[in-house]
Design an enzyme around this catalytic site. Structure first.
Site, PDB file in Angstrom:
ATOM      1  N   ARG A  62       0.824  -1.209   0.000  1.00  0.00           N
ATOM      2  CA  ARG A  62       0.000   0.000   0.000  1.00  0.00           C
ATOM      3  C   ARG A  62       0.862   1.265   0.000  1.00  0.00           C
ATOM      4  O   ARG A  62       0.438   2.304  -0.508  1.00  0.00           O
ATOM      5  CB  ARG A  62      -0.938   0.019   1.207  1.00  0.00           C
ATOM      6  CG  ARG A  62      -2.197  -0.815   1.046  1.00  0.00           C
ATOM      7  CD  ARG A  62      -3.176  -0.541   2.174  1.00  0.00           C
ATOM      8  NE  ARG A  62      -4.501  -1.072   1.872  1.00  0.00           N
ATOM      9  CZ  ARG A  62      -5.598  -0.759   2.548  1.00  0.00           C
ATOM     10  NH1 ARG A  62      -5.520   0.112   3.553  1.00  0.00           N
ATOM     11  NH2 ARG A  62      -6.763  -1.276   2.235  1.00  0.00           N
ATOM     12  N   LYS A 136       1.069  18.981 -11.844  1.00  0.00           N
ATOM     13  CA  LYS A 136       1.181  20.306 -11.234  1.00  0.00           C
ATOM     14  C   LYS A 136       2.496  20.968 -11.613  1.00  0.00           C
ATOM     15  O   LYS A 136       2.537  22.161 -11.925  1.00  0.00           O
ATOM     16  CB  LYS A 136       1.062  20.199  -9.712  1.00  0.00           C
ATOM     17  CG  LYS A 136       1.279  21.531  -8.991  1.00  0.00           C
ATOM     18  CD  LYS A 136       1.051  21.417  -7.506  1.00  0.00           C
ATOM     19  CE  LYS A 136       1.275  22.783  -6.848  1.00  0.00           C
ATOM     20  NZ  LYS A 136       0.928  22.778  -5.407  1.00  0.00           N
ATOM     21  N   HIS A 290     -37.898  12.164 -37.092  1.00  0.00           N
ATOM     22  CA  HIS A 290     -37.904  13.218 -36.074  1.00  0.00           C
ATOM     23  C   HIS A 290     -38.312  12.677 -34.705  1.00  0.00           C
ATOM     24  O   HIS A 290     -39.190  13.224 -34.037  1.00  0.00           O
ATOM     25  CB  HIS A 290     -38.808  14.375 -36.508  1.00  0.00           C
ATOM     26  CG  HIS A 290     -38.469  14.920 -37.860  1.00  0.00           C
ATOM     27  ND1 HIS A 290     -37.205  15.372 -38.189  1.00  0.00           N
ATOM     28  CD2 HIS A 290     -39.200  15.062 -38.985  1.00  0.00           C
ATOM     29  CE1 HIS A 290     -37.181  15.784 -39.440  1.00  0.00           C
ATOM     30  NE2 HIS A 290     -38.379  15.597 -39.956  1.00  0.00           N
TER      31      HIS A 290
END
Length: 528
Positions: A62, A136, A290
């Site tokens: 993790r 960033k 339509h």
């Protein structure tokens, strides 16, 4: 010092050519987990993230890349002396290229049986953090999130053109990548929580993540710009256009109406592919103009159903959209060949049909497999000024067992079959909607009028003499007995409507007086 590239990818497609290209340009490769193992197995020089940071992977993987030596190297501004001093003081090397794509969350939750625990463990943490950090700091760092970007990036490296404009484009793609990923997680969590009443969740914020499928020539009119956004491989995103001009905005709107209507009778090779609509697969064809059906029919074969649908209203079929729920074979193609049509959609087209229709170069042929329909969301979205309305699709199977005969006269078996067919059609006609039908074929349709009797007048006028012995369906209740009396005057023998008007009794009395059978379904089908 040599520039550094950090590679950590779940999708390892084209990883090795990229890594080899980076090495050729003098980059040092930094990697973790399976990516490092794949590079090492290929004999490429790679430094493991754990060796670079001095911190081992923990918590069963993790935590691997969440470390100052990784994020400091990515986020440091090269032109900022204070940032450079911090890097020097901490012994952190700058990272110049970040190549990351994320754990396959969508693939994991595509299995309806996936457990909550499995899905949660497929949520990437370190990957999005690195992607967002690199995006960033795109003034100094190039971020790659898609194997499709690799060859162009290497070409830019070769040409010495990894410039600010390219890095900005890569940053945009990166933020879209993480936004899409988070949207998928939020959507799955919402679906699980909303499915469990014990969770007590209210309506979740609507988040859409639909890639642009196609820039359209224009919208409903030439002065309106338009773009088609859609899920890849789901719904119309899963259709294969076999020939013809590019799809237009109006084509797609009409195709949606055609598909919804023909699915009433099943779709594909087997009943179980019909999705929510249709109790059993039955050859059917629909002609749309339509957004309203002008001809709908069923028959023993797809070709015969098509012929009957066209014959329902040949004038209106000109320039229409055709949908069929079975393969278009040579016989069906023969019926299409002499007509001016915009689009034809079906589960498949035979080789003979494609050859017969190839000369109609402008005719759009779309093969839409049933599986693509099954992958589409069952939510219907419509924009309003400053917002979006969302509702579930009106595609639940009809339930004749819940209908009530409210007239004195019972419908005959043939009338009952015709009433069912007419009711299946009228739910796909714009309200106020009236459908006149007999023998598995529409004879006249009235749509979108400001009063119900006006729609009935249009439908009955279109049916003409064919209305004698036919049935009539209305998507909403009869507020007065005028429609019933008008129908009887044209020879209609049975009518079906939702019922529920305060003046239902007037219409029932008129049916009893005129000898008509009337069924009330208890469910309306307004379509706007």
């Amino acid at each position: 010092m040599a520039p550094t590239a950090l590679l950590s990818v779940s999708d390892k497609h084209d990883l090795l050519p990229l890594a080899e290209g980076l090495l050729r340009h003098g980059y040092r490769l930094l990697s973790s987990g399976g990516t490092a193992a794949a590079l090492a197995a290929a004999g490429l020089s790679v430094t493991k993230v754990a060796d670079h940071t001095g911190a081992p992977e923990i918590l069963g993987g993790r935590v691997k890349t969440l470390h100052p030596r990784i994020h400091g190297g990515i986020l440091a501004r090269r032109s900022d002396p204070a940032h450079q001093a911090d890097l020097a003081a901490q012994g952190i090397d700058a990272i110049d290229v970040v190549v990351v794509n994320l754990y396959p969350f969508r693939q994991a939750v595509a299995d309806p049986a996936v457990s909550w625990e499995t899905a949660v463990e497929t949520i990437d943490i370190g990957g999005p953090a690195m992607v967002r950090a690199a995006a960033k700091n795109h003034a100094d760092v190039a971020v790659l999130t898609d194997p499709g970007q690799y060859s162009d990036f290497l070409a830019a490296l070769d040409a010495g053109q990894v410039n600010e404009a390219l890095r900005r484009q890569l940053a945009l793609a990166a933020f879209r990548h993480t936004a899409s990923y988070d949207a998928a997680i939020a959507a799955w969590l919402a679906s699980r929580i909303e499915a469990d009443p014990a969770e007590g969740a209210g309506a979740a914020p609507l988040r859409l993540d639909l890639p642009a499928q196609q820039s359209l020539r224009y919208g409903e009119n030439p002065h309106q710009s338009a773009t088609w956004y859609g899920e890849a491989e789901a719904g119309w995103g899963g259709a294969e256009q076999l020939q013809g001009k590019e799809l237009s905005y109006n084509n797609l709107i009409d195709l949606e109406a055609a598909l919804a209507t023909v699915r009433e009778f099943g779709y594909g090779q087997a009943p179980e592919t019909a999705g929510q609509l249709g109790a059993a697969a039955q050859p059917a064809a629909v002609v749309i103009k339509h957004t309203n059906p002008c001809g709908v029919a069923t028959a023993a074969t797809t070709a015969e159903a098509l012929l009957r649908a066209l014959d329902a209203d040949r004038v209106s079929a000109f320039g229409g959209i055709v949908a069929l729920n079975g393969e278009v074979d040579g016989a069906a193609a023969e019926h299409l060949a002499g007509l001016f049509l915009e689009c034809v959609v079906a589960p498949a087209f035979s080789a003979e049909a494609r050859q017969r229709l190839a000369a109609k170069t402008n005719l759009r042929l779309l093969a839409l497999p049933a599986a693509a329909i099954g992958r589409a969301q069952r939510r219907q979205l419509r924009s309003v000024l400053g917002g979006v309305l969302v509702q579930e699709l009106d595609d639940q199977p009809i339930d004749p067992g819940s209908w009530q005969v409210v007239s004195r006269r019972q419908p005959t078996p043939q009338e009952l079959a015709d009433l069912r067919f007419a009711w299946q059609v009228v739910r796909h006609v714009r309200s106020n909607a009236i459908a006149v039908a007999a023998g598995g074929q529409t004879l006249g349709i009235g749509a979108g009028q400001t009063n119900r009797v006006g729609s009935a007048q249009l439908a009955l006028a279109a049916a003409g003499e064919r209305a004698r012995g036919a049935v009539l369906a209305s998507d909403g209740f009869f507020p007065f007995d005028d429609t019933v009396r008008l129908a009887a005057g044209h020879g209609i023998t049975a009518v079906i409507h939702p019922g529920g008007s305060l003046r239902d009794g007037d219409s029932i009395t008129a049916c009893d007086e005129l000898g008509l059978a009337m069924l009330a379904t208890g469910r309306r089908h307004f379509l706007h």
